[in-house]
Design an enzyme around this catalytic site. Structure first.
Site, PDB file in Angstrom:
ATOM      1  N   ASP A  79       0.816  -1.211   0.000  1.00 24.32           N
ATOM      2  CA  ASP A  79       0.000   0.000   0.000  1.00 24.32           C
ATOM      3  C   ASP A  79       0.854   1.266   0.000  1.00 24.32           C
ATOM      4  O   ASP A  79       2.079   1.212   0.192  1.00 24.32           O
ATOM      5  CB  ASP A  79      -0.972   0.000   1.202  1.00 24.32           C
ATOM      6  CG  ASP A  79      -0.321  -0.535   2.477  1.00 24.32           C
ATOM      7  OD1 ASP A  79       0.922  -0.482   2.585  1.00 24.32           O
ATOM      8  OD2 ASP A  79      -1.045  -1.009   3.352  1.00 24.32           O
ATOM      9  N   ASN A 148      -7.731  -2.739  14.064  1.00 29.77           N
ATOM     10  CA  ASN A 148      -9.116  -3.017  13.655  1.00 29.77           C
ATOM     11  C   ASN A 148      -9.194  -4.226  12.726  1.00 29.77           C
ATOM     12  O   ASN A 148     -10.220  -4.473  12.115  1.00 29.77           O
ATOM     13  CB  ASN A 148      -9.735  -1.785  12.977  1.00 29.77           C
ATOM     14  CG  ASN A 148      -9.009  -1.394  11.693  1.00 29.77           C
ATOM     15  OD1 ASN A 148      -8.060  -2.075  11.276  1.00 29.77           O
ATOM     16  ND2 ASN A 148      -9.435  -0.319  11.064  1.00 29.77           N
ATOM     17  N   HIS A 150      -7.388  -4.727   9.974  1.00 29.83           N
ATOM     18  CA  HIS A 150      -7.090  -4.523   8.551  1.00 29.83           C
ATOM     19  C   HIS A 150      -5.818  -5.258   8.134  1.00 29.83           C
ATOM     20  O   HIS A 150      -4.913  -5.489   8.941  1.00 29.83           O
ATOM     21  CB  HIS A 150      -7.064  -3.027   8.179  1.00 29.83           C
ATOM     22  CG  HIS A 150      -5.882  -2.241   8.654  1.00 29.83           C
ATOM     23  ND1 HIS A 150      -5.958  -0.910   8.975  1.00 29.83           N
ATOM     24  CD2 HIS A 150      -4.566  -2.574   8.844  1.00 29.83           C
ATOM     25  CE1 HIS A 150      -4.766  -0.480   9.327  1.00 29.83           C
ATOM     26  NE2 HIS A 150      -3.907  -1.459   9.261  1.00 29.83           N
ATOM     27  N   GLU A 155      -9.687  -1.931   5.086  1.00 28.15           N
ATOM     28  CA  GLU A 155     -10.327  -1.636   6.362  1.00 28.15           C
ATOM     29  C   GLU A 155     -11.573  -2.514   6.525  1.00 28.15           C
ATOM     30  O   GLU A 155     -12.043  -3.125   5.557  1.00 28.15           O
ATOM     31  CB  GLU A 155     -10.730  -0.152   6.392  1.00 28.15           C
ATOM     32  CG  GLU A 155      -9.556   0.820   6.235  1.00 28.15           C
ATOM     33  CD  GLU A 155      -8.722   0.989   7.509  1.00 28.15           C
ATOM     34  OE1 GLU A 155      -8.604   0.040   8.306  1.00 28.15           O
ATOM     35  OE2 GLU A 155      -8.155   2.089   7.680  1.00 28.15           O
TER      36      GLU A 155
HETATM   37  C1  F6R Z   1       1.158  -1.231   5.967  1.00 28.28           C
HETATM   38  C2  F6R Z   1       0.169  -2.274   6.219  1.00 28.28           C
HETATM   39  C3  F6R Z   1      -0.673  -2.228   7.438  1.00 28.28           C
HETATM   40  C4  F6R Z   1       0.153  -2.438   8.702  1.00 28.28           C
HETATM   41  C5  F6R Z   1      -0.738  -2.355   9.935  1.00 28.28           C
HETATM   42  C6  F6R Z   1       0.046  -2.535  11.214  1.00 28.28           C
HETATM   43  O1  F6R Z   1       1.867  -1.512   4.793  1.00 28.28           O
HETATM   44  O2  F6R Z   1       0.048  -3.161   5.429  1.00 28.28           O
HETATM   45  O3  F6R Z   1      -1.676  -3.209   7.350  1.00 28.28           O
HETATM   46  O4  F6R Z   1       0.757  -3.697   8.644  1.00 28.28           O
HETATM   47  O5  F6R Z   1      -1.390  -1.119   9.956  1.00 28.28           O
HETATM   48  O6  F6R Z   1       0.888  -1.429  11.384  1.00 28.28           O
HETATM   49  P1  F6R Z   1       1.883  -1.351  12.632  1.00 28.28           P
HETATM   50  O7  F6R Z   1       2.883  -2.412  12.421  1.00 28.28           O
HETATM   51  O8  F6R Z   1       2.458   0.020  12.559  1.00 28.28           O
HETATM   52  O9  F6R Z   1       1.048  -1.601  13.845  1.00 28.28           O
END
Ligand code: F6R
Length: 254
Positions: A79, A148, A150, A155
């Site tokens: 992403d 959440n 994701h 989301e």
């Molecule tokens: C970002 C991504 C997100 C993160 C998730 C956890 O490329 O794919 O799904 O893996 O938001 O983020 P952290 O590790 O910062 O808690």
């Protein structure tokens, strides 16, 4: 062989529990290094986020020690924020360069991150999906998980058949990442691989660490796909391993 040592990871079906976040990240890096030895021209799916930082540090250390090469690999990141120049310190392109690509032997022309700065982000998302289809399938997809539930920036509410597209970030995602935007100008939209795109990977490794991920880990394992917890879609995949530390695993039974 399983021993009683508290320092060794405990394996359940599809879930490996490491004693702490550091060991969990090491395990993920070890899996990636082993995979690269088996398939030097692998197509890797990569993730960003705080959880991944120690994984990339381990990979850089493994490269410097001569234990792994990325010279023939290709990568696709999950992403990117919409509206950020790729040089912005919080852009996932610059983050990946800083944490991994600048320090290993990868050919940067084969590293892909969605073009969040494109004049038409939806067209850029479609081009990204096409590029994955042309180069892939992704051999090994690395995932984190949001509080959440994701995966990527899919989301809650993201359908199982979703493809790479522009999405609006939920308030909990904005809150979790606000610190990376000290000027307060945080994008509210992103381009993300879809759930269906992610599920096409041949093998998936999901890393979750810390107590903030406990509920999402439990909900993702409740059984079947729950549209309010996108990570639950992984239950449909034949080759997925969750690597979680003890804190993130604490809500799982057995
Ligand atoms: C970002 C991504 C997100 C993160 C998730 C956890 O490329 O794919 O799904 O893996 O938001 O983020 P952290 O590790 O910062 O808690």
């Amino acid at each position: 062989m399983q021993t009683n040592s508290a320092r060794l990871p405990a394996r359940r079906s599809g879930v490996t529990v490491a004693p702490d976040a550091r060991e969990a990240a090491r395990l993920v890096a070890t899996r990636i290094v082993a995979f690269m030895k088996e398939k030097p021209d692998a197509v890797l799916g990569l993730a960003t986020g705080a959880t991944m930082e120690p994984v990339y540090a381990e990979l850089v250390a493994a490269y410097r020690a001569g234990n792994v090469s990325f010279a023939s690999a290709s990568t696709f990141n999950l992403d990117e924020y919409v509206g950020l120049a790729s040089e912005h310190p919080a852009a996932y392109r610059s983050t990946m360069n800083r944490l991994l690509f600048d320090h290993v032997d990868i050919d940067k022309t084969r590293t892909h991150v969605p073009d969040g700065h494109a004049s038409d982000p939806s067209a850029a998302a479609a081009r990204y999906e096409a590029a994955i289809a042309a180069t892939g399938p992704i051999d090994l997809q690395l995932l984190g998980i949001g509080r959440n539930g994701h995966i990527g920036f899919n989301e809650p509410g993201s359908p199982l058949d979703s493809r790479t597209r522009v999405v609006e970030l939920h308030s909990s995602t904005l809150d979790a990442n606000r610190a990376f935007f000290p000027d307060g100008r945080m994008p509210h939209f992103a381009i993300t691989m879809g759930i269906a795109t992610i599920l096409q990977a041949r093998r998936i490794l999901l890393l979750a660490t810390g107590p903030a991920k406990r509920d999402a880990v439990v909900r993702a394992h409740a059984g079947g796909f729950d549209i309010d917890c996108p990570a639950s879609a992984l239950s449909d995949h034949a080759n997925v391993e969750w690597i979680v530390d003890a804190e993130a695993a604490a809500g799982l039974s057995g």
